[in-house]
Design a protein around this motif. Structure first.
Motif, PDB file in Angstrom:
ATOM      1  N   ILE A 158       2.049  -5.170   3.583  1.00 52.51           N
ATOM      2  CA  ILE A 158       3.507  -5.140   3.518  1.00 52.51           C
ATOM      3  C   ILE A 158       4.067  -6.565   3.510  1.00 52.51           C
ATOM      4  O   ILE A 158       4.997  -6.874   2.760  1.00 52.51           O
ATOM      5  CB  ILE A 158       4.082  -4.308   4.682  1.00 52.51           C
ATOM      6  N   LEU A 159       3.486  -7.452   4.332  1.00 47.03           N
ATOM      7  CA  LEU A 159       3.923  -8.854   4.337  1.00 47.03           C
ATOM      8  C   LEU A 159       3.698  -9.510   2.970  1.00 47.03           C
ATOM      9  O   LEU A 159       4.542 -10.275   2.492  1.00 47.03           O
ATOM     10  CB  LEU A 159       3.177  -9.640   5.410  1.00 47.03           C
ATOM     11  N   LEU A 160       2.569  -9.221   2.338  1.00 44.41           N
ATOM     12  CA  LEU A 160       2.287  -9.796   1.026  1.00 44.41           C
ATOM     13  C   LEU A 160       3.272  -9.302  -0.025  1.00 44.41           C
ATOM     14  O   LEU A 160       3.736 -10.081  -0.864  1.00 44.41           O
ATOM     15  CB  LEU A 160       0.854  -9.453   0.607  1.00 44.41           C
ATOM     16  N   ILE A 161       3.599  -8.025   0.016  1.00 46.06           N
ATOM     17  CA  ILE A 161       4.557  -7.479  -0.948  1.00 46.06           C
ATOM     18  C   ILE A 161       5.936  -8.101  -0.737  1.00 46.06           C
ATOM     19  O   ILE A 161       6.624  -8.465  -1.705  1.00 46.06           O
ATOM     20  CB  ILE A 161       4.618  -5.942  -0.836  1.00 46.06           C
ATOM     21  N   ILE A 162       6.350  -8.262   0.529  1.00 42.91           N
ATOM     22  CA  ILE A 162       7.643  -8.895   0.825  1.00 42.91           C
ATOM     23  C   ILE A 162       7.652 -10.337   0.300  1.00 42.91           C
ATOM     24  O   ILE A 162       8.627 -10.780  -0.312  1.00 42.91           O
ATOM     25  CB  ILE A 162       7.947  -8.847   2.326  1.00 42.91           C
ATOM     26  N   GLY A 163       6.577 -11.078   0.529  1.00 42.68           N
ATOM     27  CA  GLY A 163       6.496 -12.447   0.026  1.00 42.68           C
ATOM     28  C   GLY A 163       6.530 -12.511  -1.486  1.00 42.68           C
ATOM     29  O   GLY A 163       7.140 -13.416  -2.071  1.00 42.68           O
ATOM     30  N   PHE A 164       5.887 -11.550  -2.119  1.00 38.50           N
ATOM     31  CA  PHE A 164       5.880 -11.498  -3.577  1.00 38.50           C
ATOM     32  C   PHE A 164       7.290 -11.270  -4.114  1.00 38.50           C
ATOM     33  O   PHE A 164       7.735 -11.939  -5.054  1.00 38.50           O
ATOM     34  CB  PHE A 164       4.923 -10.391  -4.031  1.00 38.50           C
ATOM     35  N   ILE A 165       8.015 -10.353  -3.494  1.00 40.17           N
ATOM     36  CA  ILE A 165       9.385 -10.059  -3.936  1.00 40.17           C
ATOM     37  C   ILE A 165      10.304 -11.252  -3.681  1.00 40.17           C
ATOM     38  O   ILE A 165      11.093 -11.633  -4.555  1.00 40.17           O
ATOM     39  CB  ILE A 165       9.903  -8.789  -3.235  1.00 40.17           C
ATOM     40  N   VAL A 166      10.204 -11.858  -2.492  1.00 37.03           N
ATOM     41  CA  VAL A 166      11.034 -13.023  -2.175  1.00 37.03           C
ATOM     42  C   VAL A 166      10.720 -14.178  -3.130  1.00 37.03           C
ATOM     43  O   VAL A 166      11.614 -14.904  -3.563  1.00 37.03           O
ATOM     44  CB  VAL A 166      10.847 -13.446  -0.701  1.00 37.03           C
ATOM     45  N   GLY A 167       9.454 -14.334  -3.478  1.00 41.97           N
ATOM     46  CA  GLY A 167       9.079 -15.388  -4.416  1.00 41.97           C
ATOM     47  C   GLY A 167       9.692 -15.191  -5.787  1.00 41.97           C
ATOM     48  O   GLY A 167      10.104 -16.151  -6.441  1.00 41.97           O
ATOM     49  N   PHE A 168       9.766 -13.956  -6.243  1.00 40.39           N
ATOM     50  CA  PHE A 168      10.386 -13.691  -7.540  1.00 40.39           C
ATOM     51  C   PHE A 168      11.896 -13.831  -7.501  1.00 40.39           C
ATOM     52  O   PHE A 168      12.527 -14.061  -8.527  1.00 40.39           O
ATOM     53  CB  PHE A 168      10.021 -12.292  -8.049  1.00 40.39           C
ATOM     54  N   LEU A 169      12.483 -13.684  -6.327  1.00 41.01           N
ATOM     55  CA  LEU A 169      13.936 -13.812  -6.226  1.00 41.01           C
ATOM     56  C   LEU A 169      14.400 -15.261  -6.240  1.00 41.01           C
ATOM     57  O   LEU A 169      15.590 -15.524  -6.229  1.00 41.01           O
ATOM     58  CB  LEU A 169      14.443 -13.109  -4.963  1.00 41.01           C
ATOM     59  N   GLY A 170      13.485 -16.216  -6.218  1.00 35.98           N
ATOM     60  CA  GLY A 170      13.926 -17.580  -6.392  1.00 35.98           C
ATOM     61  C   GLY A 170      13.317 -18.608  -5.481  1.00 35.98           C
ATOM     62  O   GLY A 170      13.679 -19.769  -5.568  1.00 35.98           O
ATOM     63  N   ILE A 181       5.839 -17.221  -1.353  1.00 36.47           N
ATOM     64  CA  ILE A 181       4.610 -16.473  -1.563  1.00 36.47           C
ATOM     65  C   ILE A 181       3.462 -17.132  -0.800  1.00 36.47           C
ATOM     66  O   ILE A 181       2.690 -16.462  -0.111  1.00 36.47           O
ATOM     67  CB  ILE A 181       4.285 -16.367  -3.069  1.00 36.47           C
ATOM     68  N   SER A 182       3.339 -18.435  -0.886  1.00 33.54           N
ATOM     69  CA  SER A 182       2.277 -19.140  -0.159  1.00 33.54           C
ATOM     70  C   SER A 182       2.472 -19.047   1.341  1.00 33.54           C
ATOM     71  O   SER A 182       1.510 -18.889   2.093  1.00 33.54           O
ATOM     72  CB  SER A 182       2.235 -20.610  -0.561  1.00 33.54           C
ATOM     73  N   VAL A 183       3.719 -19.124   1.790  1.00 30.75           N
ATOM     74  CA  VAL A 183       3.993 -19.027   3.227  1.00 30.75           C
ATOM     75  C   VAL A 183       3.568 -17.661   3.757  1.00 30.75           C
ATOM     76  O   VAL A 183       2.917 -17.560   4.796  1.00 30.75           O
ATOM     77  CB  VAL A 183       5.492 -19.304   3.513  1.00 30.75           C
ATOM     78  N   VAL A 184       3.897 -16.606   3.033  1.00 31.97           N
ATOM     79  CA  VAL A 184       3.522 -15.266   3.479  1.00 31.97           C
ATOM     80  C   VAL A 184       2.003 -15.083   3.429  1.00 31.97           C
ATOM     81  O   VAL A 184       1.418 -14.453   4.309  1.00 31.97           O
ATOM     82  CB  VAL A 184       4.256 -14.196   2.643  1.00 31.97           C
ATOM     83  N   CYS A 185       1.347 -15.648   2.425  1.00 26.81           N
ATOM     84  CA  CYS A 185      -0.121 -15.571   2.377  1.00 26.81           C
ATOM     85  C   CYS A 185      -0.730 -16.291   3.577  1.00 26.81           C
ATOM     86  O   CYS A 185      -1.675 -15.788   4.192  1.00 26.81           O
ATOM     87  CB  CYS A 185      -0.654 -16.167   1.076  1.00 26.81           C
TER      88      CYS A 185
END
Length: 104
Positions: free
Chosen positions: A70-82, A87-91
């Motif tokens: 779930i954390l990875l998906i949230i980071g992926f979405i936030v990364g696409f939003l700008g 994405i790296s922080v969430v990873c």
């Protein structure tokens, strides 16, 4: 094993291109694929050894696999939003959380 072996190359790609959405996305997608494979392997292992109580306690699917996913998906979405660095922080948060969880 192939998906896991991509981590050093993708980390180098992210380090050389820190503001590139492509590098950040590939890095996160690699972790998402690893988490999906880990979930499938854990479910299969639990299915084979359904009477093993110790294994059921050790392989805690919710805390060890679902929450990082779930954390990875949230980071992926936030990364696409700008904010591609998200994405790296969430990873990294997921890696640290997994290490802390495994040391218990």
């Amino acid at each position: 094993m192939f998906v896991i072996s991509l981590i050093p190359y993708l980390a180098t790609f992210v380090a050389n291109n820190p503001n590139s959405l492509l590098s950040e996305s590939l890095y996160d997608l690699d972790f998402i694929l690893i988490d999906i494979i880990l979930f499938a392997m854990s479910r299969y292992l639990m299915k084979i050894n359904d009477d093993n109580e110790y294994l059921a306690k050790v392989v805690d699917l919710k805390n060890a696999i679902v929450i990082p996913f779930i954390l990875l998906i949230i980071g992926f979405i936030v990364g696409f939003l700008g904010y591609p660095i998200a994405i790296s922080v969430v990873c990294l948060i997921t890696i640290i959380r997994s290490i802390v969880y495994s040391l218990r």
